[in-house]
Enzyme design. Structure first.
Site, mmCIF file in Angstrom:
data_model
loop_
_atom_site.group_PDB
_atom_site.id
_atom_site.type_symbol
_atom_site.label_atom_id
_atom_site.label_comp_id
_atom_site.label_asym_id
_atom_site.label_seq_id
_atom_site.Cartn_x
_atom_site.Cartn_y
_atom_site.Cartn_z
ATOM 1 N N TYR A 119 -1.059 -1.116 -11.961
ATOM 2 C CA TYR A 119 -2.511 -1.043 -12.131
ATOM 3 C C TYR A 119 -2.932 -0.291 -13.394
ATOM 4 O O TYR A 119 -3.986 0.327 -13.412
ATOM 5 C CB TYR A 119 -3.161 -0.431 -10.872
ATOM 6 C CG TYR A 119 -2.767 -1.161 -9.606
ATOM 7 C CD1 TYR A 119 -3.195 -2.467 -9.387
ATOM 8 C CD2 TYR A 119 -1.938 -0.568 -8.663
ATOM 9 C CE1 TYR A 119 -2.814 -3.153 -8.249
ATOM 10 C CE2 TYR A 119 -1.543 -1.250 -7.529
ATOM 11 C CZ TYR A 119 -1.980 -2.544 -7.329
ATOM 12 O OH TYR A 119 -1.597 -3.233 -6.199
ATOM 13 N N CYS A 151 -15.135 6.091 -26.415
ATOM 14 C CA CYS A 151 -16.423 6.757 -26.541
ATOM 15 C C CYS A 151 -16.997 7.048 -25.151
ATOM 16 O O CYS A 151 -18.029 6.492 -24.763
ATOM 17 C CB CYS A 151 -17.352 5.849 -27.351
ATOM 18 S SG CYS A 151 -18.772 6.743 -27.929
ATOM 19 N N GLU A 152 -16.293 7.844 -24.382
ATOM 20 C CA GLU A 152 -16.692 8.230 -23.018
ATOM 21 C C GLU A 152 -16.117 9.605 -22.766
ATOM 22 O O GLU A 152 -14.916 9.811 -22.998
ATOM 23 C CB GLU A 152 -16.040 7.325 -21.957
ATOM 24 C CG GLU A 152 -16.310 5.885 -22.035
ATOM 25 C CD GLU A 152 -17.398 5.408 -21.086
ATOM 26 O OE1 GLU A 152 -17.749 6.137 -20.145
ATOM 27 O OE2 GLU A 152 -17.877 4.300 -21.327
ATOM 28 N N ARG A 164 -7.334 4.363 -14.385
ATOM 29 C CA ARG A 164 -7.271 4.942 -13.033
ATOM 30 C C ARG A 164 -7.860 6.360 -12.935
ATOM 31 O O ARG A 164 -8.546 6.663 -11.964
ATOM 32 C CB ARG A 164 -5.839 4.885 -12.491
ATOM 33 C CG ARG A 164 -5.309 3.442 -12.389
ATOM 34 C CD ARG A 164 -4.009 3.313 -11.620
ATOM 35 N NE ARG A 164 -4.210 3.562 -10.208
ATOM 36 C CZ ARG A 164 -3.910 4.685 -9.602
ATOM 37 N NH1 ARG A 164 -3.358 5.688 -10.277
ATOM 38 N NH2 ARG A 164 -4.138 4.844 -8.324
ATOM 39 N N GLY A 215 0.787 -1.238 0.000
ATOM 40 C CA GLY A 215 0.000 0.000 0.000
ATOM 41 C C GLY A 215 0.809 1.273 0.000
ATOM 42 O O GLY A 215 0.247 2.360 0.118
ATOM 43 N N PRO A 264 4.656 -4.990 -1.105
ATOM 44 C CA PRO A 264 4.556 -3.808 -1.962
ATOM 45 C C PRO A 264 4.395 -4.180 -3.440
ATOM 46 O O PRO A 264 5.050 -5.098 -3.922
ATOM 47 C CB PRO A 264 5.914 -3.107 -1.746
ATOM 48 C CG PRO A 264 6.842 -4.213 -1.373
ATOM 49 C CD PRO A 264 6.034 -5.283 -0.688
ATOM 50 N N GLY A 265 3.495 -3.502 -4.126
ATOM 51 C CA GLY A 265 3.353 -3.697 -5.566
ATOM 52 C C GLY A 265 3.664 -2.387 -6.269
ATOM 53 O O GLY A 265 4.707 -2.216 -6.910
ATOM 54 N N ARG A 266 2.750 -1.432 -6.083
ATOM 55 C CA ARG A 266 2.874 -0.129 -6.746
ATOM 56 C C ARG A 266 4.238 0.520 -6.522
ATOM 57 O O ARG A 266 4.830 1.072 -7.451
ATOM 58 C CB ARG A 266 1.783 0.800 -6.195
ATOM 59 C CG ARG A 266 1.667 2.133 -6.915
ATOM 60 C CD ARG A 266 0.781 3.099 -6.114
ATOM 61 N NE ARG A 266 -0.441 2.502 -5.657
ATOM 62 C CZ ARG A 266 -1.606 2.534 -6.312
ATOM 63 N NH1 ARG A 266 -1.685 3.166 -7.451
ATOM 64 N NH2 ARG A 266 -2.681 1.959 -5.802
ATOM 65 N N TYR A 268 -10.713 6.299 -10.229
ATOM 66 C CA TYR A 268 -10.397 6.888 -8.915
ATOM 67 C C TYR A 268 -10.104 8.388 -8.996
ATOM 68 O O TYR A 268 -9.501 8.939 -8.073
ATOM 69 C CB TYR A 268 -9.144 6.237 -8.306
ATOM 70 C CG TYR A 268 -9.023 4.746 -8.438
ATOM 71 C CD1 TYR A 268 -9.886 3.888 -7.764
ATOM 72 C CD2 TYR A 268 -8.001 4.189 -9.205
ATOM 73 C CE1 TYR A 268 -9.745 2.515 -7.872
ATOM 74 C CE2 TYR A 268 -7.850 2.815 -9.313
ATOM 75 C CZ TYR A 268 -8.726 1.987 -8.650
ATOM 76 O OH TYR A 268 -8.581 0.637 -8.750
#
Ligand SMILES: Cc1ncc(COP(=O)(O)O)c(C=O)c1O
Ligand SMILES: N[C@@H](CCCC[NH3+])C(=O)O
EC number: 4.1.1.20
Length: 469
Positions: A427, A397-398, A366, A280, A323-325, A370
């Site tokens: 991610y 198309c958004e 992301r 995290g 840990p990843g990010r 978020y």
């Protein structure tokens, strides 16, 4: 993560944009803390480990995730060294493919996988199964069976059904399952609600507060067999959320988890040998983010655990983190080609410049998911043109298909230019979709002047292969 509302628009006198933006006269420079260690600009062209993005775009196309392999290995080693004596599990959900699994293995880290698919990638990479941890709040019988048969080192249990499934599977296969119990410490982590995982009202883990965590451990301890086999309880696991900068959430969680650890020793008469504090740790996406180094994180986390163990008069369990990010996030930037530039008139006479690139929410969801902020730079040439506050958008198309909400870019940015968005290692590819049938982008790893494709670009044929109608 911060949800900024940028009021600054091109054409509004005296407006310098949101606080995290670079000064408009500084727009060509790279802000070092946002980029991988081997990235620089040479005559206005972004280069990574000696490879220019113009060459990379020509060879591999765009959009392209460009990963600095040396940076990945260096960050992995930094965690391993800072947390010496502990186990460091790289969180594969952030970005996993055969190449990254091998680097993790070579740098001496362990690996956390959270589905059968991630487990399959790890096994395909030849990752030592005893150094794998299997997560997931709804693991199927098939996933658990595969993990047991492969000899996965630990399974982090997340439900009562899973305990029953493991009791049955260990009896059936004759294999032992070493398990941890994921607990929720009731902590409100300072991050986006959707990536916060230790408050009470969410799906992960067993609550410490309502007694579910103690009951789950009791059930596992009761299922342990004196002759080995069956379940073997390793300890408690806590993960409070992702992209977190402040230590207080970790501190409160560690205290609560250690108190439960002490209660288990006292009331159940077993000493859990281990404890996992999760991942995290936040990274810098904009100049407003101020991440801690692995050494600072180790100091504060280990300090908290040691102090609390002293206070509770229990031995410090063997610790692990995930840990990843913080390992893969900063190693990668996404390279896009500009396709269109549009100036849109707004109330009050101002205008907003929309720069559209050839990817978007399919390669980085992301911002849409978020409200995540990113920055970017013109990557393919130098420009002396005055900077204009711009919004970089994708091709989907958004209208929420935003890549970078606000950034100063040279006023002459035009079709054919390359833009680079740093901090997209975690991610982004792992959350990528084929929305609007846009094939997923390739990932290229660069090291010592050599670029190697580690995930190829999806093709229309890949998309057609699924369409059996
Ligand atoms: C159990 C667990 N461990 C580790 C991680 C990795 O988190 P991060 O990439 O923020 O370090 C996550 C994701 O939030 C997680 O759910
Ligand atoms: N997908 C989230 C992180 C989730 C972490 C996994 N529990 C993000 O992009 O920030």
């Amino acid at each position: 993560m911060r949800a900024h509302e940028a009021g600054a628009l091109h054409g509004q006198a005296g407006d310098r944009g949101p606080a995290w933006l670079r000064r408009p006269d500084d727009v060509d420079a790279l802000v070092p803390q946002l980029w991988a260690r081997n990235v620089s600009k040479v005559d206005g062209v972004v280069t990574v480990a000696g490879e220019s993005v113009t060459d990379l775009a020509e060879e591999f196309g765009t959009p392209l995730y460009v990963l600095d392999e040396d940076d990945f290995r260096t960050r992995a080693r930094a965690f391993r060294d800072a947390f010496e004596g502990c186990e460091v599990y790289y969180a594969g959900k952030s970005f996993l493919c055969v190449a990254t699994a091998r680097w993790v293995e070579e740098e001496g880290l362990s690996l956390d996988v959270c589905t059968g698919g991630e487990l399959a990638v790890a096994l395909r990479a030849g990752f030592p199964p005893e150094r794998l941890a299997l997560h997931g709040n709804n693991k199927s019988v098939a996933e658990l069976r595969r993990a047991l048969e492969a000899g996965v080192g630990r399974i982090i249990v997340d439900s009562l059904e899973e305990i029953d499934r493991l009791v049955a599977l260990t009896a059936e296969t004759g294999r032992e399952a070493a398990v941890m119990v994921r607990v929720t410490a009731g902590v409100e982590a300072h991050t986006h609600e959707y990536i916060s995982t230790s408050h009470e009202d969410q799906k992960f883990g067993f609550s410490i507060a309502d007694g579910a965590a103690f009951d789950a451990v009791s059930r596992i301890v009761a299922a342990q067999r004196p002759d080995g086999g069956g379940l073997r309880f390793l300890g408690l696991h806590s993960h409070i959320g992702s992209q977190i900068f402040v230590a207080d959430g970790f501190e409160v969680a560690a205290r609560r988890v250690l108190r439960l650890h002490a209660r288990i020793i006292e009331e159940l008469g077993v000493v859990p040998p281990e404890m996992d504090l999760g991942g995290g740790f936040g990274i810098a996406y904009t100049t407003q983010d101020d991440p801690r180094s692995p050494a600072e994180l180790a100091d504060s986390l280990l300090g908290i655990v040691h102090a609390e163990c002293r206070a509770l008069d229990v031995a410090v369990p063997h610790l692990s983190i995930e840990p990843g990010r913080a390992i893969v996030g900063p190693t990668t930037f996404t390279l896009y080609e500009v396709g269109t530039v549009k100036s849109v008139g707004l109330d009050g006479g101002a205008s907003r410049r929309y720069v559209a690139v050839d990817g978007g929410m399919s390669d980085n969801v992301r911002p849409a998911l978020y409200s995540a902020d990113y920055s970017c730079t013109l990557a393919s040439r130098r420009s002396e043109a005055p900077a204009v506050l711009s919004r970089v958008v994708g091709k989907h198309c958004e209208s929420g298909d935003i890549v970078v909400k606000d950034e100063y870019l040279p006023g002459d940015v035009a079709a054919g230019d390359l833009l680079a968005v740093p901090g997209t290692g975690a991610y982004c590819r792992s959350l990528a979709s084929t929305y609007n049938h846009v094939p997923r982008a390739a990932v290229v790893a660069v090291r010592d002047g050599e670029a190697r494709l580690i995930l190829r670009r999806e093709t229309e044929d890949d998309l057609f292969a699924l369409d059996v109608g």
